[in-house]
Design a protein around this motif. Structure first.
Motif, PDB file in Angstrom:
ATOM      1  N   HIS A   1      61.497 -28.561 -90.246  1.00 23.02           N
ATOM      2  CA  HIS A   1      62.148 -28.367 -88.938  1.00 23.02           C
ATOM      3  C   HIS A   1      61.568 -29.227 -87.812  1.00 23.02           C
ATOM      4  O   HIS A   1      62.345 -29.824 -87.040  1.00 23.02           O
ATOM      5  N   PRO A   2      60.249 -29.354 -87.672  1.00 23.72           N
ATOM      6  CA  PRO A   2      59.738 -30.133 -86.532  1.00 23.72           C
ATOM      7  C   PRO A   2      60.019 -31.639 -86.636  1.00 23.72           C
ATOM      8  O   PRO A   2      59.900 -32.346 -85.637  1.00 23.72           O
ATOM      9  N   HIS A   3      60.357 -32.116 -87.831  1.00 31.05           N
ATOM     10  CA  HIS A   3      60.462 -33.555 -88.049  1.00 31.05           C
ATOM     11  C   HIS A   3      61.882 -34.056 -88.319  1.00 31.05           C
ATOM     12  O   HIS A   3      62.144 -35.248 -88.156  1.00 31.05           O
ATOM     13  N   GLN A   4      62.782 -33.170 -88.721  1.00 34.59           N
ATOM     14  CA  GLN A   4      64.116 -33.632 -89.094  1.00 34.59           C
ATOM     15  C   GLN A   4      64.933 -33.985 -87.864  1.00 34.59           C
ATOM     16  O   GLN A   4      65.114 -33.173 -86.957  1.00 34.59           O
ATOM     17  N   VAL A   5      65.433 -35.206 -87.851  1.00 36.04           N
ATOM     18  CA  VAL A   5      66.289 -35.681 -86.754  1.00 36.04           C
ATOM     19  C   VAL A   5      67.741 -35.403 -87.145  1.00 36.04           C
ATOM     20  O   VAL A   5      68.201 -35.872 -88.192  1.00 36.04           O
ATOM     21  N   PRO A   6      68.484 -34.646 -86.353  1.00 36.11           N
ATOM     22  CA  PRO A   6      69.870 -34.337 -86.720  1.00 36.11           C
ATOM     23  C   PRO A   6      70.701 -35.613 -86.868  1.00 36.11           C
ATOM     24  O   PRO A   6      70.588 -36.542 -86.070  1.00 36.11           O
ATOM     25  N   ASP A   7      71.519 -35.641 -87.909  1.00 32.69           N
ATOM     26  CA  ASP A   7      72.420 -36.776 -88.087  1.00 32.69           C
ATOM     27  C   ASP A   7      73.625 -36.614 -87.152  1.00 32.69           C
ATOM     28  O   ASP A   7      73.910 -35.510 -86.671  1.00 32.69           O
ATOM     29  N   PRO A   8      74.340 -37.694 -86.862  1.00 32.35           N
ATOM     30  CA  PRO A   8      75.420 -37.647 -85.866  1.00 32.35           C
ATOM     31  C   PRO A   8      76.498 -36.611 -86.203  1.00 32.35           C
ATOM     32  O   PRO A   8      76.733 -36.312 -87.376  1.00 32.35           O
ATOM     33  N   PRO A   9      77.154 -36.065 -85.194  1.00 28.53           N
ATOM     34  CA  PRO A   9      78.244 -35.108 -85.427  1.00 28.53           C
ATOM     35  C   PRO A   9      79.333 -35.711 -86.304  1.00 28.53           C
ATOM     36  O   PRO A   9      79.786 -36.830 -86.058  1.00 28.53           O
TER      37      PRO A   9
ATOM     38  N   PRO B   1      59.223 -38.190 -87.937  1.00 29.90           N
ATOM     39  CA  PRO B   1      60.673 -37.983 -87.825  1.00 29.90           C
ATOM     40  C   PRO B   1      61.429 -38.675 -88.957  1.00 29.90           C
ATOM     41  O   PRO B   1      61.070 -39.771 -89.381  1.00 29.90           O
ATOM     42  N   PHE B   2      62.495 -38.017 -89.429  1.00 26.76           N
ATOM     43  CA  PHE B   2      63.293 -38.582 -90.519  1.00 26.76           C
ATOM     44  C   PHE B   2      64.715 -38.074 -90.439  1.00 26.76           C
ATOM     45  O   PHE B   2      65.002 -37.053 -89.808  1.00 26.76           O
ATOM     46  N   SER B   3      65.600 -38.787 -91.129  1.00 32.48           N
ATOM     47  CA  SER B   3      67.015 -38.432 -91.213  1.00 32.48           C
ATOM     48  C   SER B   3      67.395 -38.249 -92.675  1.00 32.48           C
ATOM     49  O   SER B   3      67.028 -39.074 -93.520  1.00 32.48           O
ATOM     50  N   LEU B   4      68.134 -37.208 -92.966  1.00 32.97           N
ATOM     51  CA  LEU B   4      68.582 -36.977 -94.342  1.00 32.97           C
ATOM     52  C   LEU B   4      69.484 -38.102 -94.825  1.00 32.97           C
ATOM     53  O   LEU B   4      69.406 -38.523 -95.988  1.00 32.97           O
ATOM     54  N   VAL B   5      70.362 -38.593 -93.952  1.00 32.19           N
ATOM     55  CA  VAL B   5      71.261 -39.674 -94.348  1.00 32.19           C
ATOM     56  C   VAL B   5      70.476 -40.958 -94.592  1.00 32.19           C
ATOM     57  O   VAL B   5      70.730 -41.685 -95.567  1.00 32.19           O
TER      58      VAL B   5
ATOM     59  N   VAL C   1      60.418 -43.655 -98.831  1.00 34.73           N
ATOM     60  CA  VAL C   1      61.374 -43.555 -97.734  1.00 34.73           C
ATOM     61  C   VAL C   1      60.587 -43.800 -96.448  1.00 34.73           C
ATOM     62  O   VAL C   1      59.365 -43.909 -96.480  1.00 34.73           O
ATOM     63  N   LYS C   2      61.261 -43.902 -95.337  1.00 31.89           N
ATOM     64  CA  LYS C   2      60.573 -44.212 -94.084  1.00 31.89           C
ATOM     65  C   LYS C   2      59.480 -43.184 -93.792  1.00 31.89           C
ATOM     66  O   LYS C   2      59.753 -41.981 -93.693  1.00 31.89           O
ATOM     67  N   ASP C   3      58.236 -43.646 -93.706  1.00 32.29           N
ATOM     68  CA  ASP C   3      57.087 -42.804 -93.373  1.00 32.29           C
ATOM     69  C   ASP C   3      56.883 -41.663 -94.363  1.00 32.29           C
ATOM     70  O   ASP C   3      56.398 -40.584 -93.985  1.00 32.29           O
TER      71      ASP C   3
END
Length: 257
Positions: A179-187, A67-71, A7-9
């Protein structure tokens, strides 16, 4: 087949059970890793292609370093397995991720089975007291206290040597690593009315009241969503009501084929 998926990085551990037909992808909650599916995955995989994976920092997946996104990670897993379109079964955090992909890339999602799901963008669903208490216990180095807190709020239906306790204890380090790396996905809460796939949402009547209210609101906003109330379940429906969960997932899966 078990393997590490790029996955990315980073990378995540994944398992592809093989089988035929439209893939069924299992997304675990934040209070457990992918082992939460162990008790029911053999039945789900009978004659079907089932894929599951551990989110970054959980289970057999390394902690994130960027940084990463779950989606985005879900999309990367689907890409790796050459899955153009899948049915998603997501529990809690996994439900949040499933909804995020269904809204962001609807062509990839054939249907949704949401088990005690979370959601981004609901101003009434913040779990402020819980988050503050976890922070206080973490500062004190009281991991046992965090386990006790989560068992009280999310695993109230358990008793004695509850298997949920070991799952909870195992993922606590992931919370702080991620927590320090997860980028919140859009609302997504305000966009639930845009979902246009077969959907079932199961809530646990012994879950945290704030989660129950949020799940009721979500089911009311999702078009034609079937709401199922699991009377004896908390935030661990695959442990508390495994037979019902199998029926719920497979019924929705068949409707999406």
């Amino acid at each position: 087949m078990e393997l590490m998926v790029p996955v990315k990085d980073g990378e995540v551990w994944a398992q592809d059970f093989g089988g035929e037909g439209m893939p069924l992808v299992l997304l675990h909650p934040g209070v457990a890793d992918s082992r939460v599916w162990d008790g029911i995955v053999p039945r789900l995989a009978e004659g079907r292609r089932v894929i599951r994976y551990d989110a970054r920092g959980y289970g057999r997946s390394p902690a994130p370093t960027a940084p990463f996104s779950l989606v985005e990670d879900l999309s990367a897993v689907l890409d790796h397995f050459d899955v153009a379109r899948a049915f998603l079964a997501g529990s809690s955090m996994g439900g949040t991720t499933a909804i995020g992909l269904a809204l962001g890339d609807p062509a990839r999602v054939a249907g949704l089975a949401l088990l005690v799901p979370g959601i981004t963008g609901n101003p009434d669903f913040v779990m402020a007291e819980f988050t503050a208490e976890v922070g206080r216990l973490a500062e004190a180095g009281d991991m046992d206290g965090i386990v006790t807190l989560v068992r009280r709020t999310s695993a109230a239906a358990g008793a004695g040597d509850d298997p949920a306790a070991a799952l909870i204890r195992a993922v606590i380090p992931a919370w702080f690593a991620v927590h320090p790396h997860q980028v919140p996905d859009p609302p997504a809460f305000g966009r639930l009315g845009e979902l246009d796939v077969p959907c079932v949402l199961a809530l646990g009547e012994r879950d945290d009241p704030e989660v129950i209210r949020c799940n009721e609101q979500m089911a009311a906003r999702i078009p034609d969503c079937r709401l199922v109330r699991l009377r004896d379940s908390d935030h661990f429906p695959t442990l508390r009501a495994p037979d019902a969960v199998v029926d719920i997932v497979l019924e929705a899966y068949e409707a999406a084929r």
